[in-house]
Write a protein that holds these residues in place. Structure first.
Motif, PDB file in Angstrom:
ATOM      1  N   LEU A 110       0.827  -1.199   0.000  1.00 24.31           N
ATOM      2  CA  LEU A 110       0.000   0.000   0.000  1.00 24.31           C
ATOM      3  C   LEU A 110       0.868   1.258   0.000  1.00 24.31           C
ATOM      4  CD1 LEU A 110      -2.818   1.337   0.250  1.00 24.31           C
ATOM      5  CD2 LEU A 110      -2.483   1.255   2.731  1.00 24.31           C
ATOM      6  N   LEU A 111       1.881   1.269   0.849  1.00 22.14           N
ATOM      7  CA  LEU A 111       2.793   2.419   0.892  1.00 22.14           C
ATOM      8  C   LEU A 111       3.546   2.579  -0.435  1.00 22.14           C
ATOM      9  CD1 LEU A 111       4.179   2.071   4.520  1.00 22.14           C
ATOM     10  CD2 LEU A 111       2.742   3.926   3.636  1.00 22.14           C
ATOM     11  N   LEU A 112       3.980   1.465  -1.004  1.00 25.11           N
ATOM     12  CA  LEU A 112       4.670   1.527  -2.300  1.00 25.11           C
ATOM     13  C   LEU A 112       3.743   2.070  -3.393  1.00 25.11           C
ATOM     14  CD1 LEU A 112       6.709  -1.791  -2.224  1.00 25.11           C
ATOM     15  CD2 LEU A 112       7.674   0.515  -2.397  1.00 25.11           C
ATOM     16  N   LEU A 113       2.478   1.641  -3.349  1.00 21.42           N
ATOM     17  CA  LEU A 113       1.512   2.119  -4.340  1.00 21.42           C
ATOM     18  C   LEU A 113       1.181   3.601  -4.154  1.00 21.42           C
ATOM     19  CD1 LEU A 113      -0.961  -0.898  -4.576  1.00 21.42           C
ATOM     20  CD2 LEU A 113       0.692  -0.139  -6.304  1.00 21.42           C
ATOM     21  N   LEU A 114       1.231   4.088  -2.931  1.00 16.51           N
ATOM     22  CA  LEU A 114       0.948   5.502  -2.664  1.00 16.51           C
ATOM     23  C   LEU A 114       2.110   6.417  -3.048  1.00 16.51           C
ATOM     24  CD1 LEU A 114      -0.772   5.352   0.839  1.00 16.51           C
ATOM     25  CD2 LEU A 114      -1.829   5.973  -1.338  1.00 16.51           C
ATOM     26  N   LEU A 115       3.311   5.857  -3.065  1.00 19.44           N
ATOM     27  CA  LEU A 115       4.495   6.674  -3.258  1.00 19.44           C
ATOM     28  C   LEU A 115       4.527   7.364  -4.624  1.00 19.44           C
ATOM     29  CD1 LEU A 115       6.886   7.387  -1.509  1.00 19.44           C
ATOM     30  CD2 LEU A 115       8.136   5.490  -2.514  1.00 19.44           C
ATOM     31  N   LEU A 116       4.309   6.641  -5.702  1.00 22.19           N
ATOM     32  CA  LEU A 116       4.381   7.237  -7.041  1.00 22.19           C
ATOM     33  C   LEU A 116       3.283   8.272  -7.278  1.00 22.19           C
ATOM     34  CD1 LEU A 116       5.894   7.374  -9.720  1.00 22.19           C
ATOM     35  CD2 LEU A 116       4.401   5.544 -10.537  1.00 22.19           C
ATOM     36  N   PRO A 117       2.019   7.968  -6.972  1.00 17.21           N
ATOM     37  CA  PRO A 117       1.003   9.010  -7.155  1.00 17.21           C
ATOM     38  C   PRO A 117       1.266  10.243  -6.286  1.00 17.21           C
ATOM     39  CG  PRO A 117      -0.051   6.890  -6.820  1.00 17.21           C
ATOM     40  CD  PRO A 117       1.411   6.689  -6.592  1.00 17.21           C
ATOM     41  N   ALA A 118       1.773  10.032  -5.083  1.00 16.12           N
ATOM     42  CA  ALA A 118       2.071  11.172  -4.215  1.00 16.12           C
ATOM     43  C   ALA A 118       3.148  12.038  -4.848  1.00 16.12           C
ATOM     44  CB  ALA A 118       2.511  10.684  -2.838  1.00 16.12           C
ATOM     45  N   TRP A 119       4.152  11.403  -5.439  1.00 10.94           N
ATOM     46  CA  TRP A 119       5.241  12.143  -6.082  1.00 10.94           C
ATOM     47  C   TRP A 119       4.713  12.967  -7.261  1.00 10.94           C
ATOM     48  CZ3 TRP A 119       8.465  10.549 -10.605  1.00 10.94           C
ATOM     49  CH2 TRP A 119       9.577  11.380 -10.762  1.00 10.94           C
ATOM     50  N   ILE A 120       3.756  12.415  -7.983  1.00 10.66           N
ATOM     51  CA  ILE A 120       3.196  13.092  -9.154  1.00 10.66           C
ATOM     52  C   ILE A 120       2.174  14.150  -8.754  1.00 10.66           C
ATOM     53  CG2 ILE A 120       1.797  12.744 -11.232  1.00 10.66           C
ATOM     54  CD1 ILE A 120       3.112   9.936 -11.427  1.00 10.66           C
ATOM     55  N   ILE A 121       1.308  13.830  -7.802  1.00 13.47           N
ATOM     56  CA  ILE A 121       0.177  14.695  -7.458  1.00 13.47           C
ATOM     57  C   ILE A 121       0.538  15.799  -6.467  1.00 13.47           C
ATOM     58  CG2 ILE A 121      -2.099  14.712  -6.361  1.00 13.47           C
ATOM     59  CD1 ILE A 121      -2.487  11.871  -7.516  1.00 13.47           C
ATOM     60  N   PHE A 122       1.358  15.470  -5.467  1.00 14.52           N
ATOM     61  CA  PHE A 122       1.683  16.470  -4.449  1.00 14.52           C
ATOM     62  C   PHE A 122       2.345  17.687  -5.078  1.00 14.52           C
ATOM     63  CE2 PHE A 122       2.283  13.690  -0.366  1.00 14.52           C
ATOM     64  CZ  PHE A 122       0.938  13.404  -0.375  1.00 14.52           C
ATOM     65  N   PRO A 123       1.928  18.884  -4.703  1.00 16.27           N
ATOM     66  CA  PRO A 123       2.694  20.062  -5.116  1.00 16.27           C
ATOM     67  C   PRO A 123       4.084  20.011  -4.473  1.00 16.27           C
ATOM     68  CG  PRO A 123       0.804  20.682  -3.739  1.00 16.27           C
ATOM     69  CD  PRO A 123       0.769  19.202  -3.906  1.00 16.27           C
ATOM     70  N   GLY A 124       5.038  20.720  -5.037  1.00 14.91           N
ATOM     71  CA  GLY A 124       6.427  20.645  -4.583  1.00 14.91           C
ATOM     72  C   GLY A 124       6.611  20.789  -3.092  1.00 14.91           C
ATOM     73  N   TYR A 125       5.975  21.788  -2.492  1.00 16.77           N
ATOM     74  CA  TYR A 125       6.165  22.016  -1.059  1.00 16.77           C
ATOM     75  C   TYR A 125       5.631  20.852  -0.226  1.00 16.77           C
ATOM     76  CZ  TYR A 125       1.216  23.259  -0.786  1.00 16.77           C
ATOM     77  OH  TYR A 125      -0.143  23.220  -0.835  1.00 16.77           O
ATOM     78  N   LEU A 126       4.534  20.223  -0.683  1.00 20.33           N
ATOM     79  CA  LEU A 126       3.956  19.107   0.056  1.00 20.33           C
ATOM     80  C   LEU A 126       4.805  17.849  -0.102  1.00 20.33           C
ATOM     81  CD1 LEU A 126       1.581  18.654   1.898  1.00 20.33           C
ATOM     82  CD2 LEU A 126       0.236  17.946  -0.068  1.00 20.33           C
ATOM     83  N   TRP A 127       5.378  17.664  -1.305  1.00 21.08           N
ATOM     84  CA  TRP A 127       6.263  16.522  -1.514  1.00 21.08           C
ATOM     85  C   TRP A 127       7.496  16.651  -0.629  1.00 21.08           C
ATOM     86  CZ3 TRP A 127       6.456  11.730  -2.649  1.00 21.08           C
ATOM     87  CH2 TRP A 127       7.687  11.109  -2.858  1.00 21.08           C
ATOM     88  N   VAL A 128       8.063  17.866  -0.575  1.00 22.87           N
ATOM     89  CA  VAL A 128       9.257  18.085   0.237  1.00 22.87           C
ATOM     90  C   VAL A 128       8.970  17.830   1.717  1.00 22.87           C
ATOM     91  CG1 VAL A 128      10.821  19.893   1.073  1.00 22.87           C
ATOM     92  CG2 VAL A 128      10.399  19.645  -1.363  1.00 22.87           C
ATOM     93  N   SER A 129       7.803  18.219   2.188  1.00 29.40           N
ATOM     94  CA  SER A 129       7.519  18.029   3.610  1.00 29.40           C
ATOM     95  C   SER A 129       6.996  16.625   3.904  1.00 29.40           C
ATOM     96  CB  SER A 129       6.538  19.086   4.106  1.00 29.40           C
ATOM     97  OG  SER A 129       5.310  18.983   3.424  1.00 29.40           O
ATOM     98  N   PHE A 177      10.171   2.848   2.894  1.00 24.82           N
ATOM     99  CA  PHE A 177      11.421   2.091   2.902  1.00 24.82           C
ATOM    100  C   PHE A 177      11.591   1.350   4.230  1.00 24.82           C
ATOM    101  CE2 PHE A 177      16.113   1.777   3.224  1.00 24.82           C
ATOM    102  CZ  PHE A 177      16.309   0.933   2.139  1.00 24.82           C
ATOM    103  N   GLY A 178      11.196   1.974   5.335  1.00 31.65           N
ATOM    104  CA  GLY A 178      11.263   1.309   6.638  1.00 31.65           C
ATOM    105  C   GLY A 178      10.387   0.074   6.681  1.00 31.65           C
ATOM    106  N   CYS A 179       9.209   0.165   6.099  1.00 31.74           N
ATOM    107  CA  CYS A 179       8.294  -0.984   6.070  1.00 31.74           C
ATOM    108  C   CYS A 179       8.870  -2.101   5.199  1.00 31.74           C
ATOM    109  CB  CYS A 179       6.924  -0.543   5.574  1.00 31.74           C
ATOM    110  SG  CYS A 179       5.634  -1.767   5.835  1.00 31.74           S
ATOM    111  N   VAL A 180       9.455  -1.742   4.069  1.00 28.51           N
ATOM    112  CA  VAL A 180      10.102  -2.739   3.202  1.00 28.51           C
ATOM    113  C   VAL A 180      11.227  -3.429   3.969  1.00 28.51           C
ATOM    114  CG1 VAL A 180      11.527  -3.047   1.125  1.00 28.51           C
ATOM    115  CG2 VAL A 180       9.478  -1.615   1.029  1.00 28.51           C
ATOM    116  N   LEU A 181      12.054  -2.644   4.663  1.00 26.78           N
ATOM    117  CA  LEU A 181      13.151  -3.229   5.440  1.00 26.78           C
ATOM    118  C   LEU A 181      12.644  -4.164   6.534  1.00 26.78           C
ATOM    119  CD1 LEU A 181      15.684  -0.294   5.917  1.00 26.78           C
ATOM    120  CD2 LEU A 181      15.996  -2.373   4.586  1.00 26.78           C
ATOM    121  N   LEU A 182      11.570  -3.778   7.193  1.00 28.24           N
ATOM    122  CA  LEU A 182      10.995  -4.614   8.252  1.00 28.24           C
ATOM    123  C   LEU A 182      10.558  -5.967   7.692  1.00 28.24           C
ATOM    124  CD1 LEU A 182       9.912  -4.894  11.190  1.00 28.24           C
ATOM    125  CD2 LEU A 182       7.757  -3.961  10.319  1.00 28.24           C
TER     126      LEU A 182
END
Length: 179
Positions: free
Chosen positions: A61-80, A90-95
């Motif tokens: 779920l987190l992996l699936l959210l990552l790409l759309p968030a990168w595309i959809i989030f405005p720059g300031y929201l992506w940075v924060s 990445f922490g969840c993948v490592l776990l």
């Protein structure tokens, strides 16, 4: 929790590159520390192992959210928030990977040749990536061309550094006893 807030504030008040500014990237260090502490307990590892399917679903779920968030989030929201989402993902993948490996379960993807190649050269890649990115930016104005040039140069340098510097030292170290 302060990392995304401080990044949001700094993105409007300064010109520093927040990606490379360690004080606002503490969320990544904190996730690593928390994972390390969490996985040091066999009871916690057993808990995750018992509920591994839930953790795998969360990871996907987190992996699936990552790409759309990168595309959809405005720059300031992506940075924060985007950086923190990336760290959490990445922490969840490592776990999941760590628990599966501790249970002796093979993960075929981790034996994929390209990942093994990159894993052996990851320190060299780390050493060269910043300086090469500055060189690539001066070559072209196109972000995608920069990325291609940067990737090719980093991999080329990392390969030669691994082959002619790291590997000889590793082989030399294997000749000595550590007793």
């Amino acid at each position: 929790f302060l990392s995304p807030i401080s990044r949001l504030i700094l993105v409007y008040t300064t010109d520093i590159n927040l990606w490379r500014f360690t004080p606002v990237r503490i969320d990544g260090i904190a996730i690593g520390l928390l994972l390390s502490m969490f996985l040091s307990s066999s009871a916690n590892v057993s808990f995750v192992a018992k509920h591994i399917k839930i953790f795998k679903y969360l990871m996907f779920l987190l992996l699936l959210l990552l790409l759309p968030a990168w595309i959809i989030f405005p720059g300031y929201l992506w940075v924060s928030l985007g950086y923190s989402l990336m760290v959490l993902t990445f922490g969840c993948v490592l776990l999941v990977v760590q628990v599966q490996c501790s249970l002796g379960q093979r993960i075929p993807l981790l034996n994929w040749g390209l990942l093994r190649y990159m894993g052996l050269r990851c320190y060299s890649i780390y050493l060269f990536h910043i300086s090469i990115s500055y060189i690539a930016i001066t070559i072209s104005d196109n972000v995608f061309i920069d990325l291609i040039i940067e990737s090719a140069l980093i991999l080329l340098l990392a390969h030669f550094f691994w082959r002619y510097v790291e590997m000889p030292f590793i082989n030399l170290g294997r000749k000595f006893s550590y007793r």
